[in-house]
Enzyme design. Structure first.
Site: not given
Ligand SMILES: Nc1ncnc2c1ncn2[C@@H]1O[C@H](COP(=O)(O)OP(=O)(O)OP(=O)(O)O)[C@@H](O)[C@H]1O
Ligand SMILES: [Mg+2]
Length: 1109
Positions: A110-111, A115, A160, A163-164, A390, A392
């Site tokens: 997560s994070g 996404t 996050n 977070s999805s 992801g 957890e």
């Molecule tokens: N390529 C990137 N460039 C800039 N910032 C990023 C990038 N990837 C992720 N982030 C930052 O990290 C934060 C978390 O990313 P994201 O929501 O994609 O995580 P996730 O893996 O989908 O987490 P979860 O499993 O909780 O959904 C985003 O809100 C953003 O601020």
């Molecule tokens: Mg996500």
């Protein structure tokens, strides 16, 4: 100008290694260091073969611009530095060009950025795929589905901010040209428990906060909501505001996105009504009420909220109220109603809220799918993007059923990852005809089996327990697990018979632990049964079905009494297992592309790279194994053409051009370079290099060779440049020489020509002169002859003349003699007839006659009467010379007299004065000539008329002869002051010019002398009689422009009054008497600025210098 294609490679300008397959040596430390080094240089992407590792930068990087999209478009995967766009491009092109369905699997905790990565992939594909109004609309709808789903399915968690809380798999469908047609979204297991309760520091789903912050007053009124978060029990308050997140603005974005995706206004409103209803459900509270039968019954505390919910949803209030108080169990046509106690009522309320929300979410996904589904029935190519929650692990055994399910899903994904990477590697080897050697890696199939095995898997146990009659609790479930799974090497439990964990205090009694591929996770068994059952009392679903709200009604189809189904609905676990199985099946048919996201720190902060955290992720993501698998056989592979292209400069035969097939070229190249044969293998289309060292050696050689080549190119270029320059110089030199020669020849020719002309002209001249000389000689001869002839003739003529003259003289002499003779004879004859003095008389008569004639002629020639007429007729006879002069003098005197006679008395006086002046000063004083033309006016100052001088006029009785302003020179210092100079018949007066007051009065008898210089100045001194009264101060010194007039008048007046001639001394040095001193006045020539006015300077007691012009 056509852009020059620059062929580059991933290997150029690498920070660390871009592809970790090339890492030497390969261990955990080097992998972390490599990622860290790249992360520190903002290189967040790294490859392991075709897998992209992405490290979340937690800041926006300038690497997603449209220019970058263009850079990566249609480029080979390894051509540029690692990037998610390279993977997207590879996937899209192989989908479009090779007709292979693709899936992009994004994993990570997560994070970690899953996404974001999925959105980047989608936006890249949207940017590079076809264009056109229709296609753009499809793209827009696909992209805009994200904000809607994120609003309803994402929440702020401690890991996050966005977070999805659901798994998402989206199939994007393309036509044969690669233009998008539409898409299908599948969602997996929304974390619905969040609706009713959030862990500390986390929020409920975004939509609740967005609605309350961004909804208009009107909308909130309609939904019977209040803006204040604290009014709602379901909203966590401690973290209601998230830094950097504008809920209100996001609400507008979501509404807009809904519109783009195709939600009708009434649909969007219905959705918000359901959201409002869920919020309000949380505010319904129950209180216990004792019943007669001794059982506790719950009652709704405040029915207002219930009333509003019913108004909002169109449910009969009594029906809903009853549903919160009773539970009806139907079995075999029998209905048994039991009352709910307070705890059960709260359970029912929360179950309803969770169900309402999760069903709404599923409805949303379906609704979006309806909008974005492909409109045509043609065969579609599919690109699936999987963004699933992801792995957890919560600390303190907070992991519950949700984490169990999530981790199971990740376990399955890891499995498919292993299977597919190994499989793909294997397939490639087979395809390329390379021998496959088995590699040892951890296969998590055993863990998957522990969970999903149909007979003794944990999920099967749970289902069994849930369906079992009798009292079922979480504890009974754990017991069952302990029995069945105790021996499994990845299952750990304190209660199991296995003695291993009996003393493990880190393992609480109510928990079991699974050794996941990503680490050990301790699951709290509490809630497993409930959550798996996912029970919603039938009374509630029926109540919901009775709602007049169409959307709510459609969300609870099981509430329809007509379709009553006594069969238990499938459990959450089995549902999930089934959907995961479908997903896995789906993925297996597609060509996988992996993005493995890594979270660099727990602080959501940029620039921090927590090595421990990353190490953990690298371990459970199995990245090291991934590299090993990739390298097991051969670390590096490349198609023959690019390989040959890249290294052909290392061998003479292949450089610069290889004519044969690329493979043969590579063979020749490798043989030539003496690379040991065990280091490489030739596949069908690729060369496989076993060891990264070999590749690096090749790279080093290439680098060295490139430098040599650069030198060579430089050398050739310099040579070429010099030669071109030389040729140009030579050409220029020839041109210049030609021009110069021409010019020189021209010049020489001109010179010769002019010399020839000169010589020619000399010769001609010489010839001409010769001719001329001859001619002259001839002429002279002729002339001489003529002269001689002339002389001769002359001589002849003169002789003749002489003879004739002689003859004539003689004749004349004869005649004269004859005449004299005759005269003598006559006189002798006539003497007696004449008187002796007749000759004298004739002479006198003749003289008289001449005089007469002279005077008569003079009468007519007399000049004009003007005294200045100098004309006088010339003298006719010499003997009258003195007469003529005398006559002239007399005539002049006469005409002067005539002229004078015309004068009046006054004029006479003036001329007398002028005459006097002339006598006195002519040729003595240089000032005189300038005074001749000036009329003597005497009283220049008109004292009579000027009233200023009335007193002065009255004081003077005599006639004023001179009245004029003079400069009186101060005796002491030679400075001058203006004074009025007055001369009367008897006196000389000096008066002040301004006041007219008389300053001095000198009787004329006391004036003895006037002195002045011989020069052109108006300076004069008046000497006074010694001892006279006026002389007490001494003589006067004056300067005046009218000196001549004044001196003349003074002279005349003195003469007429005293009968004495006034002495006028003209000298350039004279003495004056100042009191007792005799002072010498000396005139010197000085450079005067103010005209003829002299300046005086008293030099000393004896000398006064007057500078005159
Ligand atoms: N390529 C990137 N460039 C800039 N910032 C990023 C990038 N990837 C992720 N982030 C930052 O990290 C934060 C978390 O990313 P994201 O929501 O994609 O995580 P996730 O893996 O989908 O987490 P979860 O499993 O909780 O959904 C985003 O809100 C953003 O601020
Ligand atoms: Mg996500």
């Amino acid at each position: 100008m056509a852009k020059m294609e620059v062929k580059t490679s991933l290997l150029d300008n690498m920070i660390g290694v871009g592809d970790m397959v090339l890492l030497e040596p390969l261990n955990e430390e080097t992998v972390i260091n490599n990622l860290k080094k790249r992360f520190d240089h903002s290189e967040i992407y790294t490859y392991i073969g075709s897998v992209v590792i992405s490290v979340n930068p937690y800041r926006s990087l300038p690497i997603y611009s449209p220019e970058k999209v263009e850079d990566y478009r249609n480029r080979n995967f390894y051509e540029l530095s690692p990037h998610i766009f390279a993977l997207s491009d590879e996937a899209y092109r192989s989908l479009r060009d090779q007709d292979k369905d693709q899936c992009i699997l994004i994993t990570g905790e997560s994070g970690a950025g899953k996404t974001e990565a999925s959105k980047l992939v989608m936006s890249y594909v949207a940017a590079v795929c076809g264009k056109g109004a229709e296609v753009n609309q499809v793209k827009e709808q696909l992209l805009q589905s994200n904000p809607v789903l994120e609003a309803f399915g994402n929440a702020k968690t401690v890991r996050n901010d966005n977070s999805s809380r659901f798994g998402k798999y989206m199939d994007i469908e393309f036509d044969f040209k690669g233009d998008p047609l539409g898409g299908v979204i599948s969602n997996y297991l929304l974390e619905k428990s969040r609706v009713v309760k959030q862990p500390r520091g986390e929020r409920n789903f975004h939509v609740f906060y967005q609605l309350l912050s961004g909804g208009s007053e009107e909308l909130l009124n309609k939904l019977k909501l209040e803006r204040d978060f604290s009014r709602y029990n379901y909203l966590s308050l401690d973290s209601a505001k998230v830094n950097g997140v504008d809920d209100a603005a996001n609400f507008r974005t979501v509404r807009n996105a809904m519109q783009i995706v195709g939600f009708m206004d009434h649909e969007a409103e219905s959705v918000l009504e359901v959201v409002a209803a869920v919020l309000k459900l949380g505010n319904i509270e129950f209180k216990p009420e004792s019943r007669v039968n001794g059982l506790d019954e719950s009652k709704i505390k405040d029915k207002n909220e219930l009333k509003e919910i019913c108004e909002l949803t169109g449910i009969d209030q009594s029906v809903l109220e009853r549903a919160f108080s009773f539970r009806t169990v139907e079995a075999k046509q029998e209905k048994v109603s039991t009352t709910l106690n307070v705890a059960q009522a709260y359970y029912a309320r929360d179950a309803l809220a969770k169900n309402l929300y999760s069903r709404l979410f599923s409805w949303l996904v379906n609704r979006i799918n309806e909008s974005i589904k492909a409109q045509t029935k043609v065969r579609k190519k599919v690109m699936g993007v999987l963004d699933i929650y992801g792995f957890e692990i919560f600390e303190n055994a907070d992991n519950s059923f949700e984490q169990f399910i999530i981790n199971y899903c990740n376990e399955k994904l890891q499995q498919i990852f292993i299977e597919l990477t190994v499989k793909e590697e294997q397939e490639e080897y087979i395809r390329e005809g390379i021998e496959w050697t088995h590699i040892e890696y951890f296969n998590n199939a055993i863990i998957c089996d522990l969970i999903e095995n149909n007979t003794n898997g944990i999920l099967a146990m749970l289902d069994e327990e849930c369906l079992r009659p009798g009292t079922v609790t979480d504890e009974t479930f754990l017991e069952k697990l302990n029995q069945v799974c105790a021996t499994h090497q990845h299952f750990e439990s304190r209660m199991s018979k296995c003695s291993r964990f009996l003393n493990d205090t880190s393992l609480p009694h109510s928990c079991f632990r699974i050794q996941h591929y990503a680490g050990k996770v301790l699951y709290q068994v509490e809630g497993f049964v409930d959550k798996n059952n996912d029970l919603l009392y039938r009374d509630l679903s029926q109540a919901m079905w009775k709602a007049s709200h169409a959307l709510i009604k459609s969300l609870f189809p099981e509430g329809n009494p007509a379709k009553i189904n006594l069969k238990r609905p499938p459990t959450a676990g089995s549902q999930f297992k089934a959907s995961v199985a479908t997903l896995m099946k789906n993925l297996q048919t597609k060509n996988p592309n992996y993005i493995r996201c890594i979270k660099p720190n727990d602080k959501k902060a940029a620039h921090i790279f927590n090595e421990g955290l990353v190490c953990h992720q690298i371990r459970y993501l199995g990245l090291l194994e991934n590299v090993r698998v990739r390298r097991a056989g051969y670390a590096f592979r490349q198609a023959y053409e690019p390989c040959l292209e890249r290294y052909k400069m290392l061998c003479k035969q292949t450089w610069p051009h290889w004519k044969g097939p690329a493979r043969a070229g590579v063979e020749v190249l490798f043989n030539e370079l003496e690379i040991p044969v065990e280091e490489y293998s030739f596949g069908r289309s690729k060369i496989f290099i076993r060891n990264p060292r070999t590749l690096f050696k090749l790279e080093d050689l290439r680098k060295q060779r490139l430098e040599d080549l650069a030198t060579l190119i430089q050398k050739i270029y310099r040579g070429w440049k010099c030669r071109t320059h030389f040729l140009l110089m030579r050409k220029s030199q020839i041109v210049i020489a030609a021009w110069y020669r021409r010019y020189a020849q021209q010049k020489r020719y001109q010179q010769i020509k002019s010399s020839a002309l000169v010589i020619q002209s000399y010769i001609r001249g010489w010839k001409a002169r010769k001719i001329l000389q001859e001619l002259k000689h001839q002429k002279r001869c002729q002339e001489a002859a003529t002269t001689i002839a002339a002389y001769w003739h002359g001589t002849q003529a003169r002789r003749e003349l002489k003879r004739l003259k002689e003859e004539a003289r003689r004749k004349h002499a004869v005649a004269v003699i004859w005449a004299y003779w005759l005269g003598l004879k006559v006189r002798r004859e006539y003497r007696k007839f004449f008187r002796a003095n007749a000759g004298k008389k004739i002479y006198e008569f003749t003289l008289q006659r001449i005089m007469q004639k002279y005077f008569l002629e003079m009468k007519n020639k007399v000049p004009s009467l003007s005294p200045i007429d100098k004309n006088w007729p010339s003298r006719p006879y010499l003997f009258l010379d003195s007469t003529h002069k005398e006559l002239k003098r007399i005539f002049h005197l006469w005409r002067c007299k005539k002229y004078r006679d015309q004068f009046t008395d006054q004029q006479k006086l003036i001329y007398e004065e002028k005459l006097e002046a002339s006598e006195l000063f002519k040729d003595k004083k240089a000032l005189y000539p300038s005074s001749v033309g000036q009329p003597f006016q005497g009283p220049y100052l008109e004292i009579n008329k000027n009233p200023k001088y009335k007193k002065l006029k009255d004081a003077i009785e005599e006639k004023i002869i001179i009245a004029e302003v003079v400069n009186k020179i101060n005796r002491a210092n030679g400075k001058s002051t203006n004074r009025i100079f007055l001369l009367t018949n008897n006196n000389l007066l000096l008066a002040d010019q301004k006041s007219g007051q008389i300053k001095s009065e000198v009787p004329l008898v006391d004036v003895t002398k006037v002195s002045m210089s011989s020069q052109n100045d108006g300076f004069f001194a008046i000497h006074l009689k010694e001892g006279s009264e006026a002389a007490s101060k001494g003589d006067f010194l004056f300067s005046s422009d009218h000196l001549i007039e004044m001196a003349t008048k003074l002279y005349r007046t003195t003469l007429s009054q005293t009968k004495q001639k006034l002495n006028i001394e003209i000298s350039d040095e004279f003495l004056v008497q100042f009191r007792q001193d005799k002072v010498c006045v000396k005139f010197i020539q000085g450079n005067q600025k103010n005209g003829s006015v002299p300046t005086c300077k008293r030099k000393n007691n004896r000398l006064l210098e007057v500078a005159v012009p």
